[in-house]
Design a protein around this motif. Sequence first.
Motif: not given
Length: 274
Positions: A245-269
């Motif tokens: 389960s950890v191995l499968i979840a790692l790519p999702v966590v990596a993508v979210y961490v990489a785009l975290q700032r822009r993701f939050i900016e987009g949600m707030l915008g």
Amino acid sequence: MTTRLERNVTYGILALFTVIALTPVIGILATAFGSQNSLDTGFSLPRDGLHWSNFADAWSRGHFGTYLGNSVLVTAVVVAATTVLAILAAYAFGVMRFPGSTVLFHLFVIGLTLPQEALVVPLYFDLRYAELTDSYWALILPQTAQSLAFGVFWMRTYFRGSARSVIEAARIDGANTWTTLWRVLVPMGRPAISTMVVITFMWTWNEFLMALVMVSDEAHRTVPLGLAFFQGQHSSDAALLAAASVLIALPVVAVYVALQRRFIEGMLGGAVKE
């Protein structure tokens, strides 16, 4: 201006929800590093050290290398196709004016209201008739169509909220429709696009029902489907299941961490625009 008491209360509430959110994650990690012969699960730390070999065993026994490659291929194509098509369609609905635009947009919005369970069986027979089942196209085409409903709705909101003065200035400078879209609006809308990419990535990566129905051969299984079969074979080995389960979840966590700032900016915008 907020008082010190208000800030402390805010931080306390955030800390409480952080603990609640991280509790299952810590439990899964503790189980993943435990002994394969142990029956301890949850928050009990392994007494004989951390068993890093659990991840290697889960990777090799579950054939997750093949499944991971399939998921990466399907997710990359779905995200890329959804992003390009959603931007084009949303620009047409949000900026351009043409007969029937409102009706067509409402057709896209209807896609957000239809449950996947009601569509998967007709989709299966349609794709089987086209001889596309047990192929990557059986996973890519339906998930792209499903993601487009959200993508068009999300990006249309951004384009309608874009400053008209910027679009008019670009046209006064001689920019045509294509240049205005890709040279002006798309660079300005990176936070909104990043938010759409992250959400579409998570939906596609975690998709289980579509893969279960459309794919029957092992060569085209994705990681959620592979984990389900792995669980059936190792239902009594909690450490291996947690490691997988950890191995499968790692790519999702990596993508979210990489785009975290822009993701939050987009949600707030998107939250402050009408």
